[in-house]
Write a protein that holds these residues in place. Structure first.
Motif, PDB file in Angstrom:
ATOM      1  N   ASN A 470      26.237  13.800  41.820  1.00 60.51           N
ATOM      2  CA  ASN A 470      25.048  13.832  42.634  1.00 60.51           C
ATOM      3  C   ASN A 470      24.199  14.744  41.781  1.00 60.51           C
ATOM      4  OD1 ASN A 470      25.768  16.629  43.458  1.00 60.51           O
ATOM      5  ND2 ASN A 470      27.295  15.573  44.910  1.00 60.51           N
ATOM      6  N   GLU A 471      23.307  15.253  42.581  1.00 67.24           N
ATOM      7  CA  GLU A 471      21.815  15.896  42.549  1.00 67.24           C
ATOM      8  C   GLU A 471      22.214  17.070  41.982  1.00 67.24           C
ATOM      9  OE1 GLU A 471      17.722  17.980  44.173  1.00 67.24           O
ATOM     10  OE2 GLU A 471      17.785  15.170  44.035  1.00 67.24           O
ATOM     11  N   PHE A 472      23.377  17.990  42.943  1.00 69.41           N
ATOM     12  CA  PHE A 472      23.737  18.871  41.823  1.00 69.41           C
ATOM     13  C   PHE A 472      24.794  18.859  40.321  1.00 69.41           C
ATOM     14  CE2 PHE A 472      27.667  22.006  42.009  1.00 69.41           C
ATOM     15  CZ  PHE A 472      26.828  23.106  41.815  1.00 69.41           C
ATOM     16  N   TYR A 473      25.777  17.773  40.769  1.00 68.24           N
ATOM     17  CA  TYR A 473      26.569  17.173  39.913  1.00 68.24           C
ATOM     18  C   TYR A 473      24.618  17.103  38.085  1.00 68.24           C
ATOM     19  CZ  TYR A 473      29.448  14.826  37.113  1.00 68.24           C
ATOM     20  OH  TYR A 473      30.422  14.429  35.796  1.00 68.24           O
ATOM     21  N   PHE A 474      23.899  16.704  38.471  1.00 77.50           N
ATOM     22  CA  PHE A 474      23.339  16.714  37.219  1.00 77.50           C
ATOM     23  C   PHE A 474      22.563  17.607  36.686  1.00 77.50           C
ATOM     24  CE2 PHE A 474      18.332  15.886  35.561  1.00 77.50           C
ATOM     25  CZ  PHE A 474      19.270  15.051  34.241  1.00 77.50           C
ATOM     26  N   LYS A 475      22.572  18.579  37.637  1.00 78.43           N
ATOM     27  CA  LYS A 475      22.079  19.853  37.233  1.00 78.43           C
ATOM     28  C   LYS A 475      22.804  20.994  36.640  1.00 78.43           C
ATOM     29  CE  LYS A 475      18.274  20.415  41.470  1.00 78.43           C
ATOM     30  NZ  LYS A 475      17.864  21.179  42.402  1.00 78.43           N
ATOM     31  N   ARG A 476      24.161  20.970  36.965  1.00 76.31           N
ATOM     32  CA  ARG A 476      25.412  21.606  36.515  1.00 76.31           C
ATOM     33  C   ARG A 476      25.221  20.682  35.174  1.00 76.31           C
ATOM     34  NH1 ARG A 476      31.342  21.177  38.350  1.00 76.31           N
ATOM     35  NH2 ARG A 476      31.454  18.965  37.011  1.00 76.31           N
ATOM     36  N   LEU A 597      29.874  33.120  41.786  1.00 76.72           N
ATOM     37  CA  LEU A 597      30.313  32.768  42.170  1.00 76.72           C
ATOM     38  C   LEU A 597      31.067  33.355  43.161  1.00 76.72           C
ATOM     39  CD1 LEU A 597      27.913  29.470  42.811  1.00 76.72           C
ATOM     40  CD2 LEU A 597      26.964  31.369  43.755  1.00 76.72           C
ATOM     41  N   SER A 598      31.640  33.394  44.545  1.00 79.01           N
ATOM     42  CA  SER A 598      33.050  33.294  44.900  1.00 79.01           C
ATOM     43  C   SER A 598      33.093  31.944  45.416  1.00 79.01           C
ATOM     44  CB  SER A 598      32.701  33.760  46.145  1.00 79.01           C
ATOM     45  OG  SER A 598      32.415  32.790  47.464  1.00 79.01           O
ATOM     46  N   ALA A 599      34.732  31.486  45.191  1.00 79.72           N
ATOM     47  CA  ALA A 599      35.376  29.351  45.754  1.00 79.72           C
ATOM     48  C   ALA A 599      34.202  29.571  46.725  1.00 79.72           C
ATOM     49  CB  ALA A 599      36.810  30.454  45.142  1.00 79.72           C
ATOM     50  N   GLU A 600      34.015  30.005  47.867  1.00 77.84           N
ATOM     51  CA  GLU A 600      33.753  29.427  49.290  1.00 77.84           C
ATOM     52  C   GLU A 600      32.058  28.555  48.995  1.00 77.84           C
ATOM     53  OE1 GLU A 600      35.149  32.832  48.890  1.00 77.84           O
ATOM     54  OE2 GLU A 600      37.296  31.929  50.100  1.00 77.84           O
ATOM     55  N   ASP A 601      31.635  29.742  48.229  1.00 75.71           N
ATOM     56  CA  ASP A 601      30.286  29.618  48.526  1.00 75.71           C
ATOM     57  C   ASP A 601      29.893  28.146  47.148  1.00 75.71           C
ATOM     58  OD1 ASP A 601      29.990  31.897  49.429  1.00 75.71           O
ATOM     59  OD2 ASP A 601      28.642  32.809  47.568  1.00 75.71           O
ATOM     60  N   ARG A 602      30.772  28.497  46.918  1.00 74.59           N
ATOM     61  CA  ARG A 602      30.703  26.822  45.499  1.00 74.59           C
ATOM     62  C   ARG A 602      30.671  25.719  46.363  1.00 74.59           C
ATOM     63  NH1 ARG A 602      30.433  23.588  43.897  1.00 74.59           N
ATOM     64  NH2 ARG A 602      30.923  22.221  41.364  1.00 74.59           N
ATOM     65  N   ALA A 603      32.168  25.947  46.759  1.00 77.78           N
ATOM     66  CA  ALA A 603      32.633  25.155  47.659  1.00 77.78           C
ATOM     67  C   ALA A 603      31.356  24.573  48.950  1.00 77.78           C
ATOM     68  CB  ALA A 603      33.537  25.338  48.460  1.00 77.78           C
ATOM     69  N   SER A 604      30.655  25.370  49.478  1.00 75.21           N
ATOM     70  CA  SER A 604      29.837  24.605  50.489  1.00 75.21           C
ATOM     71  C   SER A 604      28.179  24.235  49.245  1.00 75.21           C
ATOM     72  CB  SER A 604      28.850  26.231  50.913  1.00 75.21           C
ATOM     73  OG  SER A 604      28.031  26.269  51.853  1.00 75.21           O
ATOM     74  N   GLU A 605      28.920  24.675  48.650  1.00 73.31           N
ATOM     75  CA  GLU A 605      26.982  23.781  47.415  1.00 73.31           C
ATOM     76  C   GLU A 605      28.014  23.052  46.928  1.00 73.31           C
ATOM     77  OE1 GLU A 605      24.478  26.127  43.951  1.00 73.31           O
ATOM     78  OE2 GLU A 605      26.572  25.869  43.779  1.00 73.31           O
ATOM     79  N   ALA A 606      28.743  22.896  46.689  1.00 70.47           N
ATOM     80  CA  ALA A 606      29.592  21.269  46.770  1.00 70.47           C
ATOM     81  C   ALA A 606      29.576  20.322  47.874  1.00 70.47           C
ATOM     82  CB  ALA A 606      30.553  21.436  45.684  1.00 70.47           C
ATOM     83  N   GLN A 607      29.542  20.788  49.113  1.00 66.67           N
ATOM     84  CA  GLN A 607      29.620  19.673  49.905  1.00 66.67           C
ATOM     85  C   GLN A 607      27.821  19.738  50.437  1.00 66.67           C
ATOM     86  OE1 GLN A 607      32.994  18.876  51.206  1.00 66.67           O
ATOM     87  NE2 GLN A 607      32.325  17.992  52.434  1.00 66.67           N
ATOM     88  N   SER A 608      27.697  20.337  50.404  1.00 70.18           N
ATOM     89  CA  SER A 608      25.884  20.132  51.195  1.00 70.18           C
ATOM     90  C   SER A 608      25.542  19.517  49.740  1.00 70.18           C
ATOM     91  CB  SER A 608      25.699  21.216  50.886  1.00 70.18           C
ATOM     92  OG  SER A 608      23.979  21.375  51.205  1.00 70.18           O
ATOM     93  N   ALA A 609      25.982  19.241  48.781  1.00 70.72           N
ATOM     94  CA  ALA A 609      24.758  18.388  48.204  1.00 70.72           C
ATOM     95  C   ALA A 609      26.413  17.026  47.830  1.00 70.72           C
ATOM     96  CB  ALA A 609      25.170  18.508  46.098  1.00 70.72           C
ATOM     97  N   LYS A 610      27.798  17.134  48.616  1.00 74.04           N
ATOM     98  CA  LYS A 610      27.687  15.203  48.632  1.00 74.04           C
ATOM     99  C   LYS A 610      27.396  14.458  49.720  1.00 74.04           C
ATOM    100  CE  LYS A 610      32.592  15.461  46.528  1.00 74.04           C
ATOM    101  NZ  LYS A 610      34.232  15.288  47.337  1.00 74.04           N
ATOM    102  N   ILE A 615      23.550  10.317  51.910  1.00 68.08           N
ATOM    103  CA  ILE A 615      22.641  10.327  53.032  1.00 68.08           C
ATOM    104  C   ILE A 615      21.786   9.356  51.856  1.00 68.08           C
ATOM    105  CG2 ILE A 615      20.146  10.667  53.675  1.00 68.08           C
ATOM    106  CD1 ILE A 615      21.547  13.074  55.231  1.00 68.08           C
ATOM    107  N   ASP A 616      21.791   9.526  50.136  1.00 69.00           N
ATOM    108  CA  ASP A 616      21.150   9.201  50.041  1.00 69.00           C
ATOM    109  C   ASP A 616      20.987   7.568  49.204  1.00 69.00           C
ATOM    110  OD1 ASP A 616      18.555  11.284  49.440  1.00 69.00           O
ATOM    111  OD2 ASP A 616      19.655  12.282  47.392  1.00 69.00           O
ATOM    112  N   ASN A 617      22.526   7.484  49.299  1.00 71.47           N
ATOM    113  CA  ASN A 617      23.319   5.841  49.316  1.00 71.47           C
ATOM    114  C   ASN A 617      22.724   4.927  49.589  1.00 71.47           C
ATOM    115  OD1 ASN A 617      25.079   7.058  46.712  1.00 71.47           O
ATOM    116  ND2 ASN A 617      26.958   7.554  47.829  1.00 71.47           N
ATOM    117  N   GLY A 618      23.284   5.722  51.618  1.00 66.08           N
ATOM    118  CA  GLY A 618      22.568   4.909  51.978  1.00 66.08           C
ATOM    119  C   GLY A 618      21.221   4.630  52.250  1.00 66.08           C
TER     120      GLY A 618
END
Length: 687
Positions: A470-476, A597-610, A615-618
């Motif tokens: 997703n967008e976060f993946y590209f920014k990463r 970043l903590s693992a929790e923050d990273r997981a939350s960031e990834a989940q939000s991006a997913k 939504i974008d896919n739809g």
């Protein structure tokens, strides 16, 4: 305004100067690595390792690469950062090749290595040449020049150096210009069968009608195919097939067994080869039609067969007389090759679904990354008002093509919005990603092998769920590019750096940091790097400290290993570094660890991006479905129903699509319709 060789020279010179400044590198290093990467991208060579050595005794080398098939590419530079385009004469060429062959001869016969510093790149190369003395099958001597070759000298005949078959290749500024400006973005092979083998290859025309592409059925002698592969190697293989072979790597044992035990049955057992060409020349003789010349022969299916014939002939000394391979050859002109050849390759490789889909530049993954790169603006860097983009070149030459029809003013604006240093290719992407998420040895194994590894891994992940890309993946990706390039620049500027092994040091430095952070259960704050479009002083210090320690480790390989670059390609090198992680971890400051970043923050960031991507896919699915007329959906419905390829669910949703705009499919129904489009495409229905 059409670009000239003179214009290209000045543009290329500015690229080199900018690259040297950006990476704190010498201009010669930037020149050789720039050209080396160019030749790797186009498949002329498999990889490039910078290695500069110049001796008073008339020896010089500027780079090399050993392949897996007994080949050695040796590079020599003609480079003085000239301000004006000059002519390269025969005398200059012969002198440069003489210096290069002198280095090879001294390494092979005169034990040059004993006079060199054991931690230097030239020592590793000289020792490797000596150690592989009995295994070297061919040597490619490559002169890279910033001058333009005299019209009086267009090529040099093949020969031998110390008994090893040698080919001479000259890449002057004009040849580089022709390659960059060619529509296919690679140099086309020109195969004259009468000159090479004494006769043409018998064929049958297989095209009917005026609209059909010219095509031929050929019974290709296996010895001819093996000889071509031995001389040109990966240049014969279409890029996706080349990547597929890099992923597989091994000789097909079934093909080998047939060659050795049942050669008369090879034609019956083998599926044959699918190939394309830009043009062919034919001649009618006593025995019928024969192809005498093929321009830009590209094998799009059957690379494994071709490579296996060559290896079995060489390793097992098998006789290929009387063995033939069926070949289907389609002639596709250069203007349509970018769109048609990948489709031929995809359809021809359908028996290898993962391999076929994952390597294509027009696969959904690469298309999505390109869409992000054209849409997302990177934050303006400190002191700069204008935002810019990171241009992802999913297909070779896109960056140049995007400017080809622009006015000079429009070109200036394009380059301001898409700076050349922020352009990256598929092989760059694979390099940025694999050092963090995979075994770092892949990056050291060369661009092709590394991309093949990345493509296979990402292909599998995409099939499980594409929402993670997703967008976060590209920014990463961009953040990792910034870190990677910052590390290259830092290593080049260190007092301990001796000019060699930078690629190895950078790969393992980032892999070490990745492993330490992973074991801590934390993550790099890529969002911070993206927002700053760079790394802070704390991160820079971490890279400087870890890279120094990594260098000290890798330049001391176990006894019996002479070439440090080769050592860095082995599993044991990474295993040894992992064994010292505690020592490396102590070099990281509290400030660096505090920025993680903590693992929790990273997981939350990834989940939000997913969720956002879902939504974008739809939205994208609905946009595509609504853009297709009702009568086109009716055509899909009719073809797939006739061939009994529709489920009840798909048929019902197609019935709704056929009534648009009176009825509009839901978001979920649109997702099903997108899959139906793909099914229809495989049946020859193009929407």
């Amino acid at each position: 305004m059409e670009l000239t060789a003179e214009d290209f020279f000045h543009d290329f010179r500015q690229e080199i100067l900018a690259g040297a400044e950006a990476n704190s590198a010498f201009q010669l290093t930037a020149f050789m690595e720039g050209v080396g990467n160019e030749l790797v991208e186009t498949g002329f060579v498999e990889g490039f390792e910078f290695c500069h050595y110049r001796a008073q005794r008339g020896m010089r080398v500027d780079g090399y690469w050993f392949d897996d098939e007994g080949g050695l590419d040796l590079f020599v530079a003609d480079f003085e950062c000239r301000q004006e385009l000059a002519s390269l004469t025969r005398t200059d060429v012969e002198a440069a090749f003489k210096r290069l062959t002198s280095f090879f001869e001294a390494s092979l016969r005169k034990d040059l290595a004993k006079d060199l510093e054991v931690t230097s790149p030239e020592y590793g190369l000289a020792r490797q040449i000596a150690d592989r003395k009995g295994q070297l099958r061919r040597i490619n001597l490559i002169l890279v020049s910033e001058r333009t070759l005299s019209d009086r000298l267009q090529s040099m005949p093949d020969g031998e150096v110390c008994g090893v078959p040698a080919s001479y290749h000259i890449w002057d500024i004009s040849r580089l210009f022709r390659q960059r400006s060619s529509r296919s973005h690679k140099e086309a092979l020109d195969l004259d069968f009468e000159a090479m083998f004494g006769a043409g290859i018998s064929c049958l025309p297989a095209h009917l009608g005026s609209d059909a592409y010219p095509s031929y059925l050929i019974v290709m002698p296996a010895d001819v195919l093996a000889t071509l592969y031995g001389k040109f190697g990966a240049q014969l293989l279409e890029q996706n097939v080349r990547c597929f072979l890099q992923a597989r790597g091994k000789v097909n044992q079934g093909i080998r067994a047939t060659i050795i035990n049942e050669p008369s049955m090879f034609f019956a057992y083998n599926n044959g080869i699918t190939a394309t060409a830009q043009s062919v020349e034919t001649k009618r003789g006593v025995e019928g039609l024969a192809i005498t010349r093929i321009v830009d022969l590209q094998i799009v299916n059957g690379g494994q067969t071709t490579a296996s014939l060559f290896h079995t002939k060489r390793r097992d000394e098998a006789k290929l007389n009387g063995i033939f391979v069926q070949m289907k050859l389609s002639v596709i002109d250069s203007e349509e090759s970018d769109t048609v050849v990948p489709l031929i390759s995809e359809y021809a490789n359908t028996q290898n679904r993962v391999n076929a889909a994952d390597f294509f530049s027009n696969s959904p993954f690469h298309v999505r990354m390109q869409d992000f790169s054209r849409r997302l603006w990177a934050p303006a860097q400190q002191g700069v008002q204008r935002e810019t983009k990171w241009f992802y070149e999913r297909a070779r030459g896109q960056y140049a093509d995007a400017q080809s029809k622009l006015t000079p003013a429009e070109q200036r604006r394009f380059k301001a919005e898409n700076p050349k240093p922020q352009m990256f290719t598929k092989t760059d992407l694979a390099k940025f990603e694999n050092v963090w998420d995979d075994h770092p040895k892949w990056v050291n194994l060369g661009a092709q092998k590394n991309f093949a590894r990345y493509a296979a891994r990402i292909g599998a992940e995409w099939k499980k769920s594409s929402d993670g890309f997703n967008e976060f993946y590209f920014k990463r990706i961009v953040a990792r590019a910034l870190i990677f390039r910052a590390c290259e620049k830092l290593v080049s500027a260190q007092s301990w750096y001796n000019g060699g092994y930078r690629a190895n040091i950078v790969a393992y430095t980032l892999a070490v940091i990745s492993e330490i952070v992973r074991r801590q259960g934390k993550a790099i704050d890529y969002g911070r790097v993206w927002n700053a479009q760079g790394i802070n002083g704390t991160f820079e210090q971490a890279l400087a400290d870890i890279s120094k320690a990594v260098n000290e480790e890798i330049i001391r390989p176990p006894a019996g290993i002479s070439n440090i670059s080769e050592w860095c390609k082995r599993d044991a090198c990474w295993t040894g570094l992992q064994g010292n992680l505690e020592k490396f971890e102590q070099l990281l400051s509290e400030e660096f660890n505090g920025d993680l970043l903590s693992a929790e923050d990273r997981a939350s960031e990834a989940q939000s991006a997913k969720k956002t991507q879902k939504i974008d896919n739809g939205i994208e699915a609905q946009r595509r479905v609504l853009g297709i007329a009702a009568d086109e959906w009716a055509k899909v419905r009719k073809v797939l129903s006739t061939r009994k390829l529709l489920s009840t669910k798909e048929a019902g949703i197609l019935d709704i699509a056929m009534q648009m705009p009176a009825k509009i499919p839901t978001e979920k129904q649109c997702a099903v319709l997108i899959e139906t489009i793909e099914k229809a495409r495989l049946e020859g229905v193009l929407l």
